[in-house]
Design a protein around this motif. Structure first.
Motif, PDB file in Angstrom:
ATOM      1  N   ASN A 180       0.833  -1.261   0.165  1.00  0.00           N
ATOM      2  CA  ASN A 180      -0.189   0.065  -0.115  1.00  0.00           C
ATOM      3  C   ASN A 180       0.909   1.182  -0.050  1.00  0.00           C
ATOM      4  O   ASN A 180       0.487   2.410   0.669  1.00  0.00           O
ATOM      5  CB  ASN A 180      -1.008  -0.069   1.116  1.00  0.00           C
ATOM      6  N   LYS A 181       2.061   1.192  -0.821  1.00  0.00           N
ATOM      7  CA  LYS A 181       2.716   2.411  -0.837  1.00  0.00           C
ATOM      8  C   LYS A 181       1.991   3.595  -1.442  1.00  0.00           C
ATOM      9  O   LYS A 181       2.324   4.671  -1.291  1.00  0.00           O
ATOM     10  CB  LYS A 181       4.162   2.108  -1.533  1.00  0.00           C
ATOM     11  N   ASP A 182       1.195   3.131  -2.501  1.00  0.00           N
ATOM     12  CA  ASP A 182       0.525   4.307  -3.218  1.00  0.00           C
ATOM     13  C   ASP A 182      -0.780   4.836  -2.435  1.00  0.00           C
ATOM     14  O   ASP A 182      -1.689   5.440  -2.957  1.00  0.00           O
ATOM     15  CB  ASP A 182       0.041   3.798  -4.543  1.00  0.00           C
ATOM     16  N   ALA A 183      -1.220   4.067  -1.564  1.00  0.00           N
ATOM     17  CA  ALA A 183      -2.077   4.534  -0.510  1.00  0.00           C
ATOM     18  C   ALA A 183      -3.670   4.478  -1.049  1.00  0.00           C
ATOM     19  O   ALA A 183      -4.412   5.209  -0.988  1.00  0.00           O
ATOM     20  CB  ALA A 183      -2.033   6.311   0.050  1.00  0.00           C
ATOM     21  N   LYS A 184      -3.843   3.210  -1.697  1.00  0.00           N
ATOM     22  CA  LYS A 184      -5.119   3.025  -2.339  1.00  0.00           C
ATOM     23  C   LYS A 184      -5.976   2.088  -1.616  1.00  0.00           C
ATOM     24  O   LYS A 184      -6.989   1.904  -1.963  1.00  0.00           O
ATOM     25  CB  LYS A 184      -4.638   2.574  -3.892  1.00  0.00           C
ATOM     26  N   MET A 185      -5.407   1.343  -0.758  1.00  0.00           N
ATOM     27  CA  MET A 185      -5.996   0.329  -0.210  1.00  0.00           C
ATOM     28  C   MET A 185      -6.941   0.888   1.043  1.00  0.00           C
ATOM     29  O   MET A 185      -6.471   1.700   1.836  1.00  0.00           O
ATOM     30  CB  MET A 185      -5.311  -0.802   0.315  1.00  0.00           C
ATOM     31  N   VAL A 186      -8.214   0.384   1.175  1.00  0.00           N
ATOM     32  CA  VAL A 186      -9.012   0.810   2.305  1.00  0.00           C
ATOM     33  C   VAL A 186      -9.471  -0.525   2.847  1.00  0.00           C
ATOM     34  O   VAL A 186      -9.936  -1.435   2.322  1.00  0.00           O
ATOM     35  CB  VAL A 186     -10.077   1.672   1.808  1.00  0.00           C
TER      36      VAL A 186
END
Length: 455
Positions: A180-186
Motif C-alpha cells: 500500500n505504498k500508493d495509499a489506495k487500499m481501504v
C-alpha cells in the motif's frame, strides 16, 4: 461638558449590582453608606483580582486535551513494510573475486551487531579497499528477493500476486517490501477476512552478518507518505509463528508555539518523504556520519558517495557504535514532533505455525525438504482492523482572552465550563448580569448632556 445627575441617581436606585442602591437612602444606622461603599468596592476588587489571576494563568499558555471517536464506513489501510532481519545473503561473497572475499567479509562483519557484542572495535582494513558502488550493487543483488521471501498474499480474501502489491524500498535494514505504498487500499469491515494476509520465508539457511543477530522480520505500520524507518519502530516476528495484528487508527493533534514545540508544517525533508520526528532524526544521523567519514552507508539515502570497504571498517562502523555517547550529535540534532500525526496502534497475538501433523504431511508429500523447515523459516502474518472507529486526540488552549472576559464568541467548546464558572464569580461578587453591563453602557452614553445640570 455637564452631566445629568438624574441618570446617575436612577441607575443607583434601579441597578441589580449588589449594594449600589444602599449608597443613598436613609441612615438606618451609623455609617451605613460608608459600610456599603466598602462592601461594593471589596466585591469589585475581588472580581478584579480574579480576572488578573486568570490572565496570569493564561500567560503560561495552559492546554487541555479532548478525545473524540467517529464511526467510519471505510478506513484507509496503513502502509505495511516488511524487512528481513538479515540484510544480505551469504551468497554475496560470490560477487567478489577471491582476493576481495576476505575484505568483503570484514566489511559486513564490522557493520553487524555481532562485532559490537564481541567488542571487536579494533578491526581494520588491511588491503586495497572495495569501491562503495561495488559493495552497494552486490548487497542489493544478494538481498532477499520478493519472489522468494513473500508468498501467498491475500487482501480481503482475494489471492493477489505479491509482486503486484508489494514495492521494494531501500531502508537502513536493507531492501524491504512495502504494501500500500500508493495509499489506495481501504478497509471496509473488521476482522481477518477484511484485511491483509501473507506468508514470509526468511530463508534462514542463507543468513550472513547483519545489523542484528536475531532471525525473523521487522514489520512497520506507517502512513504511506512517511518513510518506514524500521530501525526506529515496528514489531518483530520470529520464524515458526502465526501472528495476528489488530489495528486501531488514531490521529493526534498538538499545538505549536507558544503552547508547545511541535512543527506545524508538513513539508518534505531533503526531498525524501514527509517530515516526521523520526524521519528528521534518521536524516540527522545519516548527515552526521557523512560529515565524519565523507561518505554514506550502503543502505542510506542521500547524495554522498557510498563508503568503500576501508571507510566503512575504519570510520563508519566506529562512529556508528559510539554515536549515542557523542554530545555534538545529540546537541545539534533538533527534531520537534509533527503537530498532526497519524498513528496505527497494534495488538498482537501469536500461535505456532504449523502443527507437527501438517509439517509431517507436507514433508511426506515432498513439498518441504525436511519436517522442521516451516518452523525454522516461515511466518504467517495477518493484519486487520478490529473496529471501524477512528480516534482523535486534540490539544486545545485551556483559556483565551474571550473566555476570561465572558464572551461566548471567543470560547472553545472544551472551555464552556470555564465560561460558566467565570459568569458565576461575576454574579457572586457584584450580582452583575450581562444585561446589567448593557445598562452601564447606556448610562455612560446618556450621562454627558448639553443642558444645565440638575439641581
Amino acid at each position: 461638558m455637564v452631566f445629568n445627575t438624574n441618570i446617575v441617581e436612577e441607575f443607583k436606585n434601579t441597578s441589580s449590582i449588589h449594594g449600589l442602591s444602599r449608597f443613598g437612602g436613609p441612615e438606618l444606622y451609623s455609617r451605613r453608606k460608608l459600610i456599603w461603599i466598602i462592601l461594593v468596592l471589596a466585591a469589585a476588587s475581588g472580581l478584579f483580582i480574579f480576572v488578573i489571576l486568570e490572565f496570569l494563568h493564561l500567560s503560561h499558555n495552559p492546554t487541555i486535551t479532548s478525545f473524540t471517536t467517529s464511526i467510519q464506513e471505510t478506513i484507509d489501510f496503513p502502509a505495511v513494510t516488511v524487512c528481513n532481519l538479515n540484510q544480505v545473503k551469504s551468497s554475496v561473497l560470490e560477487c567478489f573475486s577471491e582476493k576481495d572475499k576476505l575484505e568483503a567479509s570484514k566489511t559486513f562483519y564490522a557493520l553487524s551487531e555481532l562485532s559490537i557484542i564481541l567488542e571487536h572495535f579494533g578491526l581494520r582494513s588491511t588491503q586495497t579497499p572495495i569501491p562503495g558502488d561495488v559493495l552497494y550493487s552486490c548487497a542489493r543483488n544478494h538481498s532477499h528477493q520478493i519472489g522468494d521471501m513473500i508468498r501467498y498474499c491475500h487482501f480481503k480474501q482475494e489471492l493477489i500476486d505479491c509482486k503486484d502489491i508489494f514495492t521494494p524500498i531501500m531502508t537502513e535494514l536493507g531492501v524491504c517490501y512495502t504494501f500500500n505504498k500508493d495509499a489506495k487500499m481501504v478497509a471496509e469491515s473488521v476482522g481477518e477476512t477484511a484485511g491483509l494476509r501473507f506468508f514470509v520465508n526468511i530463508q534462514q539457511d542463507l543468513y550472513f552478518f547483519s545489523s542484528t543477530i536475531q532471525t525473523g522480520v521487522k514489520v512497520v505500520l506507517h502512513d504511506p507518505s512517511e518513510e518506514p524507518l524500521p530501525s526506529l519502530r515496528g514489531f518483530l516476528v520470529g520464524p515458526g509463528l502465526s501472528a495476528g495484528c489488530s489495528i486501531r487508527k488514531t490521529k493526534v493533534i498538538t499545538l505549536p508555539s507558544p503552547y508547545g514545540s511541535c512543527r506545524e508544517v508538513s513539508d518534505k525533508l531533503s526531498g525524501i518523504g514527509t517530515y516526521s520526528e523520526l524521519t528528521c532524526f534518521k536524516h540527522c544521523f545519516d548527515d552526521y556520519l557523512v560529515q565524519k567519514c565523507g561518505c554514506r552507508h550502503l543502505f542510506s539515502n542521500g547524495k554522498a558517495e557510498f563508503c568503500d570497504s576501508q571507510q566503512l571498517i575504519d570510520c563508519y562502523a566506529e562512529y556508528q557504535k559510539n554515536i549515542s555517547r557523542d554530545s555534538d550529535f545529540l546537541h545539534n540534532c533538533s527534531c520537534p514532533p509533527n503537530c498532526e500525526t497519524t498513528k496505527y496502534e497494534t495488538s498482537l497475538s501469536y500461535a505456532a505455525f504449523t502443527s507437527n501433523f501438517i509439517a509431517s504431511y507436507l514433508f511426506n508429500q515432498s513439498v518441504l525438504p525436511n519436517e522442521d523447515y516451516l518452523s525454522r523459516n516461515f511466518i504467517d502474518l495477518r493484519l486487520f482492523y478490529n473496529s471501524m472507529i477512528e480516534e482523535a486526540t486534540e490539544e486545545v488552549p485551556e483559556k483565551t482572552v474571550g473566555s476570561i472576559l465572558g464572551s461566548d464568541g471567543w470560547v472553545f467548546k472544551a472551555d464552556k465550563t470555564t465560561l460558566k464558572f467565570q459568569d458565576g464569580i461575576k454574579t457572586l461578587c457584584l450580582g452583575c448580569s450581562r444585561v446589567e453591563l448593557l445598562t452601564i453602557r447606556e448610562m455612560n452614553s446618556l450621562l454627558p448632556t448639553s443642558g444645565p445640570p440638575d439641581s
